[in-house]
Design a protein around this motif. Structure first.
Motif, PDB file in Angstrom:
ATOM      1  N   PHE A 194       0.855  -1.182   0.000  1.00 30.00           N
ATOM      2  CA  PHE A 194       0.000   0.000   0.000  1.00 30.00           C
ATOM      3  C   PHE A 194       0.890   1.232   0.000  1.00 30.00           C
ATOM      4  O   PHE A 194       1.861   1.306   0.755  1.00 30.00           O
ATOM      5  N   VAL A 195       0.574   2.195  -0.864  1.00 27.16           N
ATOM      6  CA  VAL A 195       1.286   3.471  -0.881  1.00 27.16           C
ATOM      7  C   VAL A 195       0.278   4.550  -0.504  1.00 27.16           C
ATOM      8  O   VAL A 195      -0.749   4.718  -1.173  1.00 27.16           O
ATOM      9  N   ILE A 196       0.572   5.260   0.581  1.00 29.07           N
ATOM     10  CA  ILE A 196      -0.370   6.247   1.115  1.00 29.07           C
ATOM     11  C   ILE A 196       0.141   7.656   0.814  1.00 29.07           C
ATOM     12  O   ILE A 196       1.220   8.052   1.273  1.00 29.07           O
ATOM     13  N   PHE A 197      -0.605   8.400   0.030  1.00 28.30           N
ATOM     14  CA  PHE A 197      -0.238   9.767  -0.352  1.00 28.30           C
ATOM     15  C   PHE A 197      -0.950  10.777   0.541  1.00 28.30           C
ATOM     16  O   PHE A 197      -2.015  10.505   1.105  1.00 28.30           O
ATOM     17  N   LYS A 198      -0.371  11.959   0.622  1.00 29.87           N
ATOM     18  CA  LYS A 198      -1.001  13.037   1.389  1.00 29.87           C
ATOM     19  C   LYS A 198      -2.236  13.555   0.662  1.00 29.87           C
ATOM     20  O   LYS A 198      -3.231  13.916   1.290  1.00 29.87           O
ATOM     21  N   GLU A 199      -2.171  13.598  -0.680  1.00 28.36           N
ATOM     22  CA  GLU A 199      -3.279  14.131  -1.471  1.00 28.36           C
ATOM     23  C   GLU A 199      -3.896  13.036  -2.350  1.00 28.36           C
ATOM     24  O   GLU A 199      -3.184  12.195  -2.899  1.00 28.36           O
ATOM     25  N   ILE A 200      -5.215  13.077  -2.506  1.00 28.22           N
ATOM     26  CA  ILE A 200      -5.917  12.100  -3.341  1.00 28.22           C
ATOM     27  C   ILE A 200      -5.486  12.223  -4.800  1.00 28.22           C
ATOM     28  O   ILE A 200      -5.323  11.227  -5.508  1.00 28.22           O
ATOM     29  N   GLN A 201      -5.259  13.464  -5.265  1.00 29.36           N
ATOM     30  CA  GLN A 201      -4.858  13.663  -6.658  1.00 29.36           C
ATOM     31  C   GLN A 201      -3.533  12.978  -6.949  1.00 29.36           C
ATOM     32  O   GLN A 201      -3.316  12.450  -8.049  1.00 29.36           O
ATOM     33  N   SER A 202      -2.645  12.965  -5.975  1.00 28.23           N
ATOM     34  CA  SER A 202      -1.365  12.286  -6.160  1.00 28.23           C
ATOM     35  C   SER A 202      -1.577  10.793  -6.352  1.00 28.23           C
ATOM     36  O   SER A 202      -0.949  10.161  -7.211  1.00 28.23           O
ATOM     37  N   ALA A 203      -2.471  10.226  -5.557  1.00 26.04           N
ATOM     38  CA  ALA A 203      -2.778   8.802  -5.680  1.00 26.04           C
ATOM     39  C   ALA A 203      -3.401   8.497  -7.049  1.00 26.04           C
ATOM     40  O   ALA A 203      -3.084   7.490  -7.687  1.00 26.04           O
ATOM     41  N   THR A 204      -4.268   9.388  -7.507  1.00 28.33           N
ATOM     42  CA  THR A 204      -4.918   9.210  -8.804  1.00 28.33           C
ATOM     43  C   THR A 204      -3.903   9.255  -9.946  1.00 28.33           C
ATOM     44  O   THR A 204      -3.922   8.411 -10.845  1.00 28.33           O
ATOM     45  N   ASN A 205      -3.013  10.227  -9.908  1.00 32.02           N
ATOM     46  CA  ASN A 205      -1.989  10.339 -10.952  1.00 32.02           C
ATOM     47  C   ASN A 205      -1.060   9.128 -10.944  1.00 32.02           C
ATOM     48  O   ASN A 205      -0.660   8.628 -12.005  1.00 32.02           O
ATOM     49  N   ALA A 206      -0.722   8.648  -9.767  1.00 26.32           N
ATOM     50  CA  ALA A 206       0.149   7.478  -9.654  1.00 26.32           C
ATOM     51  C   ALA A 206      -0.525   6.245 -10.226  1.00 26.32           C
ATOM     52  O   ALA A 206       0.091   5.461 -10.959  1.00 26.32           O
ATOM     53  N   LEU A 207      -1.793   6.074  -9.918  1.00 27.67           N
ATOM     54  CA  LEU A 207      -2.537   4.908 -10.422  1.00 27.67           C
ATOM     55  C   LEU A 207      -2.604   4.921 -11.943  1.00 27.67           C
ATOM     56  O   LEU A 207      -2.356   3.899 -12.598  1.00 27.67           O
ATOM     57  N   ARG A 208      -2.918   6.065 -12.508  1.00 30.02           N
ATOM     58  CA  ARG A 208      -3.062   6.166 -13.966  1.00 30.02           C
ATOM     59  C   ARG A 208      -1.729   6.012 -14.691  1.00 30.02           C
ATOM     60  O   ARG A 208      -1.653   5.386 -15.752  1.00 30.02           O
ATOM     61  N   SER A 209      -0.685   6.570 -14.108  1.00 31.79           N
ATOM     62  CA  SER A 209       0.614   6.577 -14.788  1.00 31.79           C
ATOM     63  C   SER A 209       1.373   5.253 -14.651  1.00 31.79           C
ATOM     64  O   SER A 209       2.101   4.856 -15.559  1.00 31.79           O
ATOM     65  N   MET A 210       1.208   4.582 -13.521  1.00 29.76           N
ATOM     66  CA  MET A 210       2.036   3.416 -13.237  1.00 29.76           C
ATOM     67  C   MET A 210       1.311   2.081 -13.395  1.00 29.76           C
ATOM     68  O   MET A 210       1.891   1.023 -13.154  1.00 29.76           O
ATOM     69  N   GLN A 211       0.074   2.118 -13.822  1.00 29.35           N
ATOM     70  CA  GLN A 211      -0.667   0.874 -14.027  1.00 29.35           C
ATOM     71  C   GLN A 211       0.044   0.008 -15.065  1.00 29.35           C
ATOM     72  O   GLN A 211       0.301   0.429 -16.183  1.00 29.35           O
ATOM     73  N   GLY A 212       0.403  -1.213 -14.684  1.00 26.93           N
ATOM     74  CA  GLY A 212       1.076  -2.121 -15.603  1.00 26.93           C
ATOM     75  C   GLY A 212       2.569  -1.875 -15.746  1.00 26.93           C
ATOM     76  O   GLY A 212       3.243  -2.544 -16.541  1.00 26.93           O
ATOM     77  N   PHE A 213       3.111  -0.926 -14.980  1.00 25.77           N
ATOM     78  CA  PHE A 213       4.544  -0.617 -15.066  1.00 25.77           C
ATOM     79  C   PHE A 213       5.365  -1.838 -14.650  1.00 25.77           C
ATOM     80  O   PHE A 213       5.098  -2.457 -13.619  1.00 25.77           O
ATOM     81  N   PRO A 214       6.368  -2.218 -15.458  1.00 32.43           N
ATOM     82  CA  PRO A 214       7.194  -3.390 -15.116  1.00 32.43           C
ATOM     83  C   PRO A 214       8.088  -3.112 -13.911  1.00 32.43           C
ATOM     84  O   PRO A 214       9.051  -2.360 -14.002  1.00 32.43           O
ATOM     85  N   PHE A 215       7.760  -3.710 -12.795  1.00 29.76           N
ATOM     86  CA  PHE A 215       8.464  -3.481 -11.528  1.00 29.76           C
ATOM     87  C   PHE A 215       9.116  -4.793 -11.111  1.00 29.76           C
ATOM     88  O   PHE A 215       8.436  -5.748 -10.770  1.00 29.76           O
TER      89      PHE A 215
END
Length: 248
Positions: free
Chosen positions: A53-74
Motif C-alpha cells: 500500500f502506498v499512502i499519499f497526502k493528497e488524493i490527486q497524487s494517488a490518482t496520478n500514480a494509479l493512472r501513470s504506473m498501471q502495468g509498469f514493469p516493476f
C-alpha cells in the motif's frame, strides 16, 4: 465494482523474492514523483506477500500514480494498481474519522508472562516496523553523507574548478551523468526510473562511488527528455538527483 478515489493505492502482483526494505525503497523511488508519500506498507506475511500500500497526502497524487504506473514493469512483473477499499489508519486520523478497532480476544493470552519469551524470539516480520512516518525512510535519511560538502559529483583526480563546470557547457549526448545519489541506490532502482522513457539502454554504476552513475539512451534527444523530466527527482527525501550530460 471499483473503489472510490482515496489517498491510498493498493498494489499487487509484486515480485515476492524482493526483500521488504528494498521493496519499500524502490516503491518510494518511483512513486514519490507524484506527490508527498505519508507511508508505505509492505508486509512479508503469507497473506500479504506480493502486495503493498502506498499512502499519499493528497488524493490527486494517488490518482496520478494509479493512472501513470498501471502495468509498469516493476522487478520484471507488471504492477496491478487500484484504490484501497478504505482509508488507512494514518489518513483516517488526519481526517478525524479514525475509530479504534476492538482488540481481539486472543491477544489476552499474549499479555501473560509466557508470551514474553515468544516476544523475544519470534518477532513477526513487517508488523512493528510499520509504525511512525515513512517506513524505512528514517534509516535512509540517517545514512552517512556521501563524500564531503562541495565534492559531490567530482570524479577522482579532477580539480574543484572542473566539478563546477556549468551543465550547458557540456554538449548534449546520449549518456547522462547522475550525481548526489543516496548510498542505497541500486542499478535496478535507477533502471525502473529511466525505463519509462523511450530509448533507454542501460544504467552503469561506478565501482567504489555510490553517489554517481551513468545512464545511456539510444539517441541524444531521448537522453535530453529523460534529463529534463527527472532533474531534481528525490530518490530519498534528502537526496535530489542532479543530472547533466556526460563528458565525452
Amino acid at each position: 465494482m471499483e473503489n472510490k478515489p482515496n489517498n491510498t493505492i493498493y498494489i499487487n502482483n509484486l515480485n515476492e523474492k524482493i526483500k521488504k526494505e528494498e521493496l519499500k525503497k524502490s516503491l518510494y523511488a518511483i512513486f514519490s514523483q507524484f506527490g508527498q508519500i505519508i507511508e508505505i506498507v509492505a508486509l512479508k506475511t503469507l497473506k500479504m506477500r506480493g502486495q503493498a500500500f502506498v499512502i499519499f497526502k493528497e488524493i490527486q497524487s494517488a490518482t496520478n500514480a494509479l493512472r501513470s504506473m498501471q502495468g509498469f514493469p516493476f522487478y520484471d512483473k507488471p504492477m496491478r494498481i487500484q484504490y484501497s477499499n478504505k482509508d488507512s489508519d494514518i489518513v483516517a486520523k488526519l481526517k478525524g474519522t479514525f475509530v479504534e478497532r476492538p482488540k481481539k480476544e486472543k491477544r489476552k493470552a499474549e499479555d501473560k508472562p509466557k508470551s514474553s519469551k515468544s516476544a523475544k524470539t519470534g518477532v513477526v516480520a513487517g508488523v512493528v516496523p510499520m509504525q511512525g512516518g515513512m517506513p524505512g525512510m528514517a534509516m535512509m535519511s540517517g545514512m552517512p553523507a556521501m563524500g564531503q560538502p562541495g565534492m559531490v559529483g567530482m570524479m577522482p583526480g579532477t580539480m574543484p574548478g572542473m566539478a563546477m563546470m556549468p551543465p550547458q557547457e557540456i554538449p548534449p549526448n546520449k549518456i547522462l551523468f547522475l550525481n548526489n545519489l543516496p548510498e542505497e541506490t541500486t542499478d535496478t532502482m535507477l533502471s525502473m526510473l529511466f525505463n519509462q522513457f523511450d530509448g533507454f539502454k542501460e544504467v552503469r554504476l561506478v565501482p567504489g562511488r555510490k553517489d554517481i552513475a551513468f545512464v545511456e539512451f539510444l539517441t541524444d534527444p531521448q537522453a535530453a527528455v529523460a534529463k529534463d523530466a527527472l532533474q531534481g527527482f528525490k530518490i530519498t527525501p534528502t537526496n535530489a538527483m542532479k543530472i547533466t550530460f556526460a563528458k565525452k
